[in-house]
Design a protein around this motif. Structure first.
Motif, PDB file in Angstrom:
ATOM      1  N   GLN A 112       2.819  -2.747  53.790  1.00  0.00           N
ATOM      2  CA  GLN A 112       3.860  -3.755  53.593  1.00  0.00           C
ATOM      3  C   GLN A 112       4.980  -3.125  52.783  1.00  0.00           C
ATOM      4  O   GLN A 112       4.777  -2.705  51.647  1.00  0.00           O
ATOM      5  N   ASP A 113       6.181  -3.057  53.366  1.00  0.00           N
ATOM      6  CA  ASP A 113       7.264  -2.369  52.671  1.00  0.00           C
ATOM      7  C   ASP A 113       8.613  -2.888  53.172  1.00  0.00           C
ATOM      8  O   ASP A 113       8.708  -3.467  54.244  1.00  0.00           O
ATOM      9  N   GLU A 114       9.643  -2.657  52.367  1.00  0.00           N
ATOM     10  CA  GLU A 114      10.999  -3.038  52.727  1.00  0.00           C
ATOM     11  C   GLU A 114      11.984  -1.944  52.314  1.00  0.00           C
ATOM     12  O   GLU A 114      11.679  -1.105  51.466  1.00  0.00           O
ATOM     13  N   PHE A 115      13.163  -1.980  52.937  1.00  0.00           N
ATOM     14  CA  PHE A 115      14.259  -1.094  52.567  1.00  0.00           C
ATOM     15  C   PHE A 115      14.961  -1.721  51.349  1.00  0.00           C
ATOM     16  O   PHE A 115      15.257  -2.909  51.345  1.00  0.00           O
ATOM     17  N   VAL A 116      15.221  -0.899  50.332  1.00  0.00           N
ATOM     18  CA  VAL A 116      15.858  -1.385  49.108  1.00  0.00           C
ATOM     19  C   VAL A 116      17.219  -0.708  48.937  1.00  0.00           C
ATOM     20  O   VAL A 116      17.327   0.519  48.991  1.00  0.00           O
ATOM     21  N   PHE A 117      18.253  -1.532  48.705  1.00  0.00           N
ATOM     22  CA  PHE A 117      19.602  -1.036  48.442  1.00  0.00           C
ATOM     23  C   PHE A 117      19.940  -1.377  46.990  1.00  0.00           C
ATOM     24  O   PHE A 117      20.372  -2.485  46.675  1.00  0.00           O
ATOM     25  N   ALA A 118      19.719  -0.419  46.110  1.00  0.00           N
ATOM     26  CA  ALA A 118      19.906  -0.642  44.671  1.00  0.00           C
ATOM     27  C   ALA A 118      21.198   0.004  44.204  1.00  0.00           C
ATOM     28  O   ALA A 118      21.488   1.164  44.548  1.00  0.00           O
ATOM     29  N   VAL A 119      21.983  -0.734  43.415  1.00  0.00           N
ATOM     30  CA  VAL A 119      23.239  -0.199  42.890  1.00  0.00           C
ATOM     31  C   VAL A 119      23.328  -0.478  41.387  1.00  0.00           C
ATOM     32  O   VAL A 119      22.690  -1.388  40.857  1.00  0.00           O
ATOM     33  N   ASP A 198      25.828   5.928  41.669  1.00  0.00           N
ATOM     34  CA  ASP A 198      26.095   4.502  41.840  1.00  0.00           C
ATOM     35  C   ASP A 198      24.991   3.759  42.570  1.00  0.00           C
ATOM     36  O   ASP A 198      24.878   2.538  42.423  1.00  0.00           O
ATOM     37  N   ALA A 199      24.203   4.479  43.387  1.00  0.00           N
ATOM     38  CA  ALA A 199      23.258   3.760  44.242  1.00  0.00           C
ATOM     39  C   ALA A 199      22.109   4.654  44.670  1.00  0.00           C
ATOM     40  O   ALA A 199      22.247   5.891  44.760  1.00  0.00           O
ATOM     41  N   ILE A 200      20.981   4.015  44.919  1.00  0.00           N
ATOM     42  CA  ILE A 200      19.840   4.641  45.583  1.00  0.00           C
ATOM     43  C   ILE A 200      19.423   3.719  46.709  1.00  0.00           C
ATOM     44  O   ILE A 200      19.198   2.526  46.498  1.00  0.00           O
ATOM     45  N   PHE A 201      19.342   4.256  47.923  1.00  0.00           N
ATOM     46  CA  PHE A 201      18.876   3.507  49.086  1.00  0.00           C
ATOM     47  C   PHE A 201      17.577   4.157  49.558  1.00  0.00           C
ATOM     48  O   PHE A 201      17.573   5.315  49.987  1.00  0.00           O
ATOM     49  N   ASP A 202      16.466   3.423  49.472  1.00  0.00           N
ATOM     50  CA  ASP A 202      15.172   4.020  49.794  1.00  0.00           C
ATOM     51  C   ASP A 202      14.150   2.923  50.091  1.00  0.00           C
ATOM     52  O   ASP A 202      14.450   1.730  49.963  1.00  0.00           O
ATOM     53  N   GLU A 203      12.958   3.335  50.491  1.00  0.00           N
ATOM     54  CA  GLU A 203      11.837   2.414  50.722  1.00  0.00           C
ATOM     55  C   GLU A 203      10.832   2.594  49.598  1.00  0.00           C
ATOM     56  O   GLU A 203      11.184   2.992  48.508  1.00  0.00           O
ATOM     57  N   GLY A 204       9.548   2.267  49.867  1.00  0.00           N
ATOM     58  CA  GLY A 204       8.549   2.383  48.811  1.00  0.00           C
ATOM     59  C   GLY A 204       8.797   1.364  47.715  1.00  0.00           C
ATOM     60  O   GLY A 204       8.698   1.663  46.521  1.00  0.00           O
ATOM     61  N   VAL A 205       9.126   0.132  48.131  1.00  0.00           N
ATOM     62  CA  VAL A 205       9.550  -0.924  47.204  1.00  0.00           C
ATOM     63  C   VAL A 205       8.584  -1.120  46.038  1.00  0.00           C
ATOM     64  O   VAL A 205       9.001  -1.342  44.898  1.00  0.00           O
ATOM     65  N   TYR A 206       7.284  -1.003  46.317  1.00  0.00           N
ATOM     66  CA  TYR A 206       6.268  -1.233  45.290  1.00  0.00           C
ATOM     67  C   TYR A 206       6.277  -0.151  44.210  1.00  0.00           C
ATOM     68  O   TYR A 206       5.722  -0.339  43.133  1.00  0.00           O
ATOM     69  N   GLU A 207       6.919   0.975  44.488  1.00  0.00           N
ATOM     70  CA  GLU A 207       6.925   2.079  43.540  1.00  0.00           C
ATOM     71  C   GLU A 207       8.028   1.958  42.487  1.00  0.00           C
ATOM     72  O   GLU A 207       7.868   2.451  41.376  1.00  0.00           O
ATOM     73  N   TRP A 208       9.164   1.321  42.823  1.00  0.00           N
ATOM     74  CA  TRP A 208      10.300   1.441  41.915  1.00  0.00           C
ATOM     75  C   TRP A 208      11.151   0.187  41.763  1.00  0.00           C
ATOM     76  O   TRP A 208      12.000   0.140  40.867  1.00  0.00           O
TER      77      TRP A 208
END
Length: 327
Positions: A112-119, A198-208
């Motif tokens: 179970q995972d999602e794409f995360v767009f963090a800024v 400014d941003a990190i775009f990645d998966e592995g939502v449960y990790e970070w």
């Protein structure tokens, strides 16, 4: 993910270890069958530049498009890819595939995972599409593995938003391919929190994700229009849920990154597919996955949020799982 240890920083099993063990355990079971003349298996674990050979049993532990290409070309009999949507795009013939690819699923490893767009909050961004609407020259940290499906997926998200990822650099921004996941103790995570990037775009939502929220980072959502275009290609929408991550404050619409399909060529002989299923069942207690206990085969042949199944099961796999009572 951390290499060598077999587990990630959160204690979950390393995806590389899972993929490798799947193909190794399946190979160990199949190689002893009487119809395997060499009684040996050539197991390709992200091998580069390997030419097809006379080896009758070839399995590919992969997480990239290379595994899809290897199955379609019949270089190998079986491969694994993540996320499930990568295989769905191949099956439908969506970009980067020029036509529907002859792939079928044997089972899907739950993830179970999602794409995360963090800024960083100082960007003032609240939606992903603002990056292109306002021509923002962001400094973005991306996964260092250049053939990771994240990059294809991110380009599709940018295009669905009405632009190209390369436009960010045209506007004076910078796309940096570096390192692995943005673990909370990693240098790239620290650079986001400090504002150096400014941003990190990645998966592995449960990790970070929890750590990013605790550090005050902002998570961007995707608009309905963007999600609709991506769904038309074969992607699945998802939500980062505030009930699971309270610091979000609200549910954030994003793309699904779940599932690791174990797949084969649509024309792989029924006998071989049945043998692969038998091997998975025989070795289910030995193959690690992201949960506890043996492989949950009853879930792995059904469409669930952790096992997206938008590509049909191979008929022989469907018949086997039904005979065993999993379907």
């Amino acid at each position: 993910m951390a290499s060598g240890s077999g587990t990630s920083s959160s204690g979950l099993v390393n995806p590389v270890a899972i993929r490798s063990r799947v193909v190794l355990e399946v190979a160990a079971e199949l190689v002893a069958l009487p119809d395997q003349p060499l009684r040996q298996a050539k197991v390709l674990l992200r091998a580069q530049g390997v030419e097809p050979s006379d080896w009758p049993l070839r399995l590919f532990g992969s997480s990239t498009q290379e595994g899809i290409d290897a199955v379609v070309s019949r270089e190998c009999a079986l491969a694994i890819v993540n996320p499930s949507s990568a295989l769905t795009l191949a099956y439908r013939g969506s970009r980067p595939f020029g036509a529907p690819q002859p792939v079928r699923v044997v089972a899907v490893l739950p993830s179970q995972d999602e794409f995360v767009f963090a800024v960083h909050p100082r960007t003032g961004l609240t939606r992903f599409e603002q990056i292109f609407e306002e021509r923002r020259p962001l400094r973005v940290s991306l996964r260092g593995q250049r053939d990771h499906y994240l990059h294809t997926m991110l380009e599709h998200v940018a295009e669905a938003s009405g632009a190209s990822l390369g436009d960010v650099e045209k506007w004076g921004g910078r796309l940096q391919m570096e390192g692995s996941l943005p673990y909370p103790n990693s240098e790239k995570f620290a650079r986001l929190v400090s504002g150096e990037i400014d941003a990190i775009f990645d998966e592995g939502v449960y990790e970070w994700l929890d750590a990013a929220l605790s550090a005050g980072m902002r998570i961007l959502g995707l608009s309905e229009a963007t999600l609709a275009r991506l769904e038309a290609m074969g992607y699945r929408r998802s939500r980062l849920q505030a009930s699971r991550y309270p610091l979000l404050g609200r549910d954030v619409p994003t793309l699904d990154f779940s599932g690791w399909p174990i797949f084969v060529h649509a024309e792989l002989p029924d006998l071989t597919v049945t043998q692969i299923c038998q091997a998975l069942e025989a070795r289910k207690h030995l193959i690690p996955w992201e949960g506890e206990g043996p492989l949950p085969l009853d879930r792995m042949c059904r469409d669930t949020s952790a096992t997206p199944l938008d590509v049909p099961l191979h008929p022989a796999a469907d018949a086997f799982w039904r005979e065993r009572g999993y379907l």
